[in-house]
Design a protein around this motif. Structure first.
Motif, PDB file in Angstrom:
ATOM      1  N   LEU B 249       0.880  -1.174  -0.110  1.00  0.00           N
ATOM      2  CA  LEU B 249      -0.105  -0.048  -0.050  1.00  0.00           C
ATOM      3  C   LEU B 249       0.763   1.281   0.120  1.00  0.00           C
ATOM      4  O   LEU B 249       0.749   2.114   0.748  1.00  0.00           O
ATOM      5  N   GLN B 250       1.901   1.303  -0.921  1.00  0.00           N
ATOM      6  CA  GLN B 250       2.930   2.292  -1.015  1.00  0.00           C
ATOM      7  C   GLN B 250       2.312   3.014  -2.414  1.00  0.00           C
ATOM      8  O   GLN B 250       1.783   2.320  -3.186  1.00  0.00           O
ATOM      9  N   ALA B 251       2.985   4.257  -2.722  1.00  0.00           N
ATOM     10  CA  ALA B 251       2.780   5.010  -3.941  1.00  0.00           C
ATOM     11  C   ALA B 251       3.293   4.113  -5.254  1.00  0.00           C
ATOM     12  O   ALA B 251       4.169   3.541  -5.059  1.00  0.00           O
ATOM     13  N   VAL B 252       2.558   4.016  -6.179  1.00  0.00           N
ATOM     14  CA  VAL B 252       3.166   3.281  -7.180  1.00  0.00           C
ATOM     15  C   VAL B 252       4.450   3.810  -7.851  1.00  0.00           C
ATOM     16  O   VAL B 252       4.465   4.857  -7.975  1.00  0.00           O
ATOM     17  N   THR B 253       5.352   2.894  -8.124  1.00  0.00           N
ATOM     18  CA  THR B 253       6.601   3.483  -8.830  1.00  0.00           C
ATOM     19  C   THR B 253       6.927   2.424  -9.939  1.00  0.00           C
ATOM     20  O   THR B 253       6.188   1.647 -10.354  1.00  0.00           O
ATOM     21  N   GLU B 254       8.167   2.760 -10.576  1.00  0.00           N
ATOM     22  CA  GLU B 254       8.149   2.036 -11.685  1.00  0.00           C
ATOM     23  C   GLU B 254       8.774   0.395 -11.338  1.00  0.00           C
ATOM     24  O   GLU B 254       8.512  -0.222 -12.305  1.00  0.00           O
ATOM     25  N   GLU B 255       8.980   0.478 -10.170  1.00  0.00           N
ATOM     26  CA  GLU B 255       9.516  -1.065  -9.535  1.00  0.00           C
ATOM     27  C   GLU B 255       8.015  -1.921  -9.253  1.00  0.00           C
ATOM     28  O   GLU B 255       7.918  -3.382  -9.089  1.00  0.00           O
ATOM     29  N   THR B 256       6.652  -1.236  -9.011  1.00  0.00           N
ATOM     30  CA  THR B 256       5.704  -1.907  -8.753  1.00  0.00           C
ATOM     31  C   THR B 256       5.277  -2.937  -9.517  1.00  0.00           C
ATOM     32  O   THR B 256       5.194  -2.945 -10.782  1.00  0.00           O
ATOM     33  N   GLU B 257       5.107  -4.147  -9.131  1.00  0.00           N
ATOM     34  CA  GLU B 257       4.557  -5.337 -10.102  1.00  0.00           C
ATOM     35  C   GLU B 257       2.985  -5.700  -9.687  1.00  0.00           C
ATOM     36  O   GLU B 257       2.349  -6.124 -10.616  1.00  0.00           O
ATOM     37  N   HIS B 258       2.700  -5.420  -8.410  1.00  0.00           N
ATOM     38  CA  HIS B 258       1.265  -5.939  -8.189  1.00  0.00           C
ATOM     39  C   HIS B 258       0.530  -4.404  -7.874  1.00  0.00           C
ATOM     40  O   HIS B 258       0.977  -3.712  -6.942  1.00  0.00           O
ATOM     41  N   PHE B 259      -0.730  -4.253  -8.074  1.00  0.00           N
ATOM     42  CA  PHE B 259      -1.479  -3.078  -8.018  1.00  0.00           C
ATOM     43  C   PHE B 259      -2.759  -3.303  -7.356  1.00  0.00           C
ATOM     44  O   PHE B 259      -3.459  -4.293  -7.634  1.00  0.00           O
ATOM     45  N   LEU B 260      -3.208  -2.590  -6.562  1.00  0.00           N
ATOM     46  CA  LEU B 260      -4.467  -2.274  -5.749  1.00  0.00           C
ATOM     47  C   LEU B 260      -5.081  -1.160  -6.515  1.00  0.00           C
ATOM     48  O   LEU B 260      -4.713  -0.053  -6.305  1.00  0.00           O
ATOM     49  N   LEU B 261      -6.330  -1.195  -7.275  1.00  0.00           N
ATOM     50  CA  LEU B 261      -7.321  -0.236  -7.603  1.00  0.00           C
ATOM     51  C   LEU B 261      -8.444  -0.395  -6.718  1.00  0.00           C
ATOM     52  O   LEU B 261      -9.110  -1.381  -7.103  1.00  0.00           O
ATOM     53  N   ALA B 262      -8.692   0.775  -6.075  1.00  0.00           N
ATOM     54  CA  ALA B 262      -9.692   0.660  -5.207  1.00  0.00           C
ATOM     55  C   ALA B 262     -10.647   1.915  -5.050  1.00  0.00           C
ATOM     56  O   ALA B 262     -10.015   2.923  -5.378  1.00  0.00           O
ATOM     57  N   ALA B 263     -11.860   1.805  -4.800  1.00  0.00           N
ATOM     58  CA  ALA B 263     -12.917   2.808  -4.954  1.00  0.00           C
ATOM     59  C   ALA B 263     -13.849   2.572  -3.784  1.00  0.00           C
ATOM     60  O   ALA B 263     -14.239   1.337  -3.242  1.00  0.00           O
ATOM     61  N   ALA B 264     -14.120   3.772  -3.170  1.00  0.00           N
ATOM     62  CA  ALA B 264     -15.371   3.647  -2.368  1.00  0.00           C
ATOM     63  C   ALA B 264     -16.106   5.128  -2.900  1.00  0.00           C
ATOM     64  O   ALA B 264     -15.714   5.902  -3.053  1.00  0.00           O
ATOM     65  N   VAL B 265     -17.271   4.607  -2.788  1.00  0.00           N
ATOM     66  CA  VAL B 265     -18.555   5.408  -3.478  1.00  0.00           C
ATOM     67  C   VAL B 265     -19.641   5.513  -2.771  1.00  0.00           C
ATOM     68  O   VAL B 265     -20.199   4.582  -2.309  1.00  0.00           O
ATOM     69  N   TYR B 266     -20.221   6.767  -2.461  1.00  0.00           N
ATOM     70  CA  TYR B 266     -21.733   6.939  -1.880  1.00  0.00           C
ATOM     71  C   TYR B 266     -22.538   6.759  -2.824  1.00  0.00           C
ATOM     72  O   TYR B 266     -22.740   7.723  -3.675  1.00  0.00           O
ATOM     73  N   ILE B 267     -23.410   5.581  -2.888  1.00  0.00           N
ATOM     74  CA  ILE B 267     -24.562   5.585  -3.648  1.00  0.00           C
ATOM     75  C   ILE B 267     -25.651   5.985  -2.810  1.00  0.00           C
ATOM     76  O   ILE B 267     -26.284   5.197  -1.949  1.00  0.00           O
ATOM     77  N   GLY B 268     -26.154   7.265  -2.902  1.00  0.00           N
ATOM     78  CA  GLY B 268     -27.282   7.790  -2.065  1.00  0.00           C
ATOM     79  C   GLY B 268     -26.490   7.833  -0.690  1.00  0.00           C
ATOM     80  O   GLY B 268     -25.464   8.554  -0.607  1.00  0.00           O
ATOM     81  N   LYS B 269     -27.057   7.190   0.286  1.00  0.00           N
ATOM     82  CA  LYS B 269     -26.376   7.239   1.633  1.00  0.00           C
ATOM     83  C   LYS B 269     -25.773   6.303   1.708  1.00  0.00           C
ATOM     84  O   LYS B 269     -25.035   6.235   3.059  1.00  0.00           O
ATOM     85  N   THR B 270     -25.292   5.193   0.988  1.00  0.00           N
ATOM     86  CA  THR B 270     -24.810   3.888   1.180  1.00  0.00           C
ATOM     87  C   THR B 270     -23.504   3.952   0.529  1.00  0.00           C
ATOM     88  O   THR B 270     -23.177   4.190  -0.600  1.00  0.00           O
ATOM     89  N   ARG B 271     -22.271   3.767   1.590  1.00  0.00           N
ATOM     90  CA  ARG B 271     -21.277   3.783   1.164  1.00  0.00           C
ATOM     91  C   ARG B 271     -20.751   2.364   0.460  1.00  0.00           C
ATOM     92  O   ARG B 271     -20.599   1.199   1.408  1.00  0.00           O
ATOM     93  N   LEU B 272     -20.114   2.150  -0.642  1.00  0.00           N
ATOM     94  CA  LEU B 272     -19.950   0.807  -1.216  1.00  0.00           C
ATOM     95  C   LEU B 272     -18.521   0.766  -1.411  1.00  0.00           C
ATOM     96  O   LEU B 272     -17.848   1.944  -1.933  1.00  0.00           O
ATOM     97  N   ILE B 273     -17.720  -0.257  -1.169  1.00  0.00           N
ATOM     98  CA  ILE B 273     -16.388  -0.262  -1.815  1.00  0.00           C
ATOM     99  C   ILE B 273     -16.194  -1.586  -2.712  1.00  0.00           C
ATOM    100  O   ILE B 273     -17.008  -2.385  -2.882  1.00  0.00           O
ATOM    101  N   ASP B 274     -15.105  -1.257  -3.451  1.00  0.00           N
ATOM    102  CA  ASP B 274     -14.891  -2.429  -4.472  1.00  0.00           C
ATOM    103  C   ASP B 274     -13.292  -2.426  -4.789  1.00  0.00           C
ATOM    104  O   ASP B 274     -12.750  -1.257  -4.631  1.00  0.00           O
ATOM    105  N   ASN B 275     -12.736  -3.348  -5.272  1.00  0.00           N
ATOM    106  CA  ASN B 275     -11.314  -3.339  -5.786  1.00  0.00           C
ATOM    107  C   ASN B 275     -10.902  -4.287  -6.782  1.00  0.00           C
ATOM    108  O   ASN B 275     -11.719  -5.406  -6.940  1.00  0.00           O
ATOM    109  N   ILE B 276      -9.944  -4.172  -7.603  1.00  0.00           N
ATOM    110  CA  ILE B 276      -9.418  -4.960  -8.290  1.00  0.00           C
ATOM    111  C   ILE B 276      -7.629  -5.126  -8.021  1.00  0.00           C
ATOM    112  O   ILE B 276      -7.389  -4.162  -7.874  1.00  0.00           O
ATOM    113  N   ILE B 277      -7.306  -6.284  -7.871  1.00  0.00           N
ATOM    114  CA  ILE B 277      -5.712  -6.291  -7.822  1.00  0.00           C
ATOM    115  C   ILE B 277      -5.080  -6.986  -8.937  1.00  0.00           C
ATOM    116  O   ILE B 277      -5.854  -8.155  -9.612  1.00  0.00           O
TER     117      ILE B 277
END
Lengths: 287, 287
Positions: B249-277
């Motif tokens: 969970l550090q900033a992406v650099t040239e050496e990074t091999e695996h990535f976490l792309l993650a989102a948290a979004v309020y849909i109405g009042k409900t906070r939903l999270i999702d991610n792909i690695i």
């Protein structure tokens, strides 16, 4: 007896012995063993089928100006002494073996660490709890043995085990003293002949304060009498000399039943600690 | 299957089963089970002789303005579902049973908790690590199962287990999705019909961002495309949408091999999270 230096080897032994149904007694130490440590090992030997002792001078519990580098070490001597009291395994890892990585998660000791030894050693008990938690997870003991000498440490470890549900029992073993009353400590070897002759004044002072407190119920008066005794008998500086409820380490009130009377005194450059735990009836409490 | 409510009963069962040499798989949950939880239980069932699931809505991981009181609970339904996938024991303690005392010792999650969900939920991961440490000590599992859906939580628990030498393996199980791609969650029941219809835009956006990032290597551009997709398809507010190295969970650099792309979004009042690695080759990483 076997000396183990790697976590992998320790874990494989623990796994095997636990699978065989053996109970494990654990004695964590920083080495340079004295009679106090051996008393802990004896207690562990009596109550468990297997006795594991760790010898590890833990850097994370020393402050930047403390004696981590000069803390006495003698693994060969320690090995002989541990063997003589029936220790089965010594776990003596390197610093790198114990701390190969650091993701930034910390155990923070909180309010019980802000008084007594904790007040003058910021971060000390965080480091103690960190290494103790790691060792508990590695050794998986049924019972772990600590000396009452480090009363604040014992109180914190009891709190850690209770509040985080570690699956083990904490056993507290009374302070072992020299014939003149000085509490045994690895650090006593630092004392000059004159300092060593004066050092029993610490324990004498604690006994005076206990008597004064039990007869008059006055914390301040008891502390003053004890402080005066130490200052008249040594060239020492008193770091602290205080009375708290035990084991919760809060200010003494009318309801307090058990008391911790604890002192830390610099005799020359050597910081010595000592304490007595007692009840209102004057008995030494069974902690 | 049996539902256990006290620590004493749980400890006695764990002791007995471990003495019999049984391996224990552990699935910690906050209940209101959905297919995601059952996938964890299925994985535990395959690899262990005994499966313990905890159902405990942990107050210490909710902020003062969060949904602790309204978090959905249905132990009867959970019990039926857990039984259907072969769970042996449910541990469902009260808050008082889990937190009878507080000596002030804390686990502090540190730098990995200051981003993503941690940034908008101060103290959340401290509470998660506290309850997970307690449950690990109570259940003494050989393997513990967590969903990749809470990717930051998994990264922190992996760090806790590694840096504090907990004697168990952390197993991560991929996200379970509805047919339209929405990640399953207990909180999906809060969504109105329209919100539910819009919610798959979150996962669509993550897939767009992944493609953009892999083709152009540009974090900012990828995040912009994904954000625009979410804002055009929903009335939602984006809490975060970010890319980090995984699992550190550090900033992406040239050496990074695996990535976490993650989102948290309020849909109405409900906070939903999702991610792909994913890896540089575009494969979903095996975490």
């Amino acid at each position: 007896m076997r000396v183990i230096e790697t976590i992998a080897e320790l874990k494989s032994i623990v796994k095997e012995e636990k699978a065989a149904g053996k109970s494990i007694g654990f004695v964590p130490t920083m080495g340079y063993l004295h009679e106090g440590h051996l008393t802990l090992a004896n207690a562990a030997r009596k109550e468990n089928e297997l006795v594991v002792m760790s010898i590890f001078v833990n850097p994370t519990q020393f402050g930047p100006n403390e004696d981590f580098d000069s803390y006495p070490r003698d693994l060969e001597r320690d090995t002989r002494l541990a063997e003589s009291v029936g220790v089965d395994f010594i776990f003596a890892p390197s610093v790198k073996e114990m701390y190969p990585s650091n993701g930034g998660i910390k155990i923070v000791a909180g309010r019980q660490s802000e008084i007594l030894c904790g007040a003058s050693r910021p971060g000390h008990f965080d480091g103690v709890l960190q290494v103790v938690a790691k060792l508990f997870h590695l050794v998986e003991p049924d019972r772990a043995y600590f000396g009452q000498k480090d009363a604040q440490q014992v109180a914190l470890i009891q709190t850690l085990v209770r509040d985080f549900n570690f699956p083990l029992e904490v056993r507290t073993v009374p302070i072992v003293r020299e014939e003149d009353g000085l509490a045994k400590s690895s650090r006593n070897v630092y004392l000059s002949e004159q300092e060593r002759a004066n050092a029993p004044a610490i324990f004498e002072a604690l006994l005076l304060a206990k008597e004064e407190f039990l007869s008059k119920g006055d914390v301040k008066g008891a502390v003053e009498i004890a402080s005066a005794h130490i200052l008249s008998k040594t060239d020492g500086n008193i770091d602290y000399l205080e009375i708290y409820s035990y084991p919760d380490l809060q200010a003494v009130t009318e309801e307090t039943e058990h008391f911790l009377l604890a002192a830390a005194v610099y005799i020359g450059k050597t910081r010595l600690i000592d304490n007595i735990i007692f009840s209102l009836k004057g008995e030494t409490a069974n902690v």
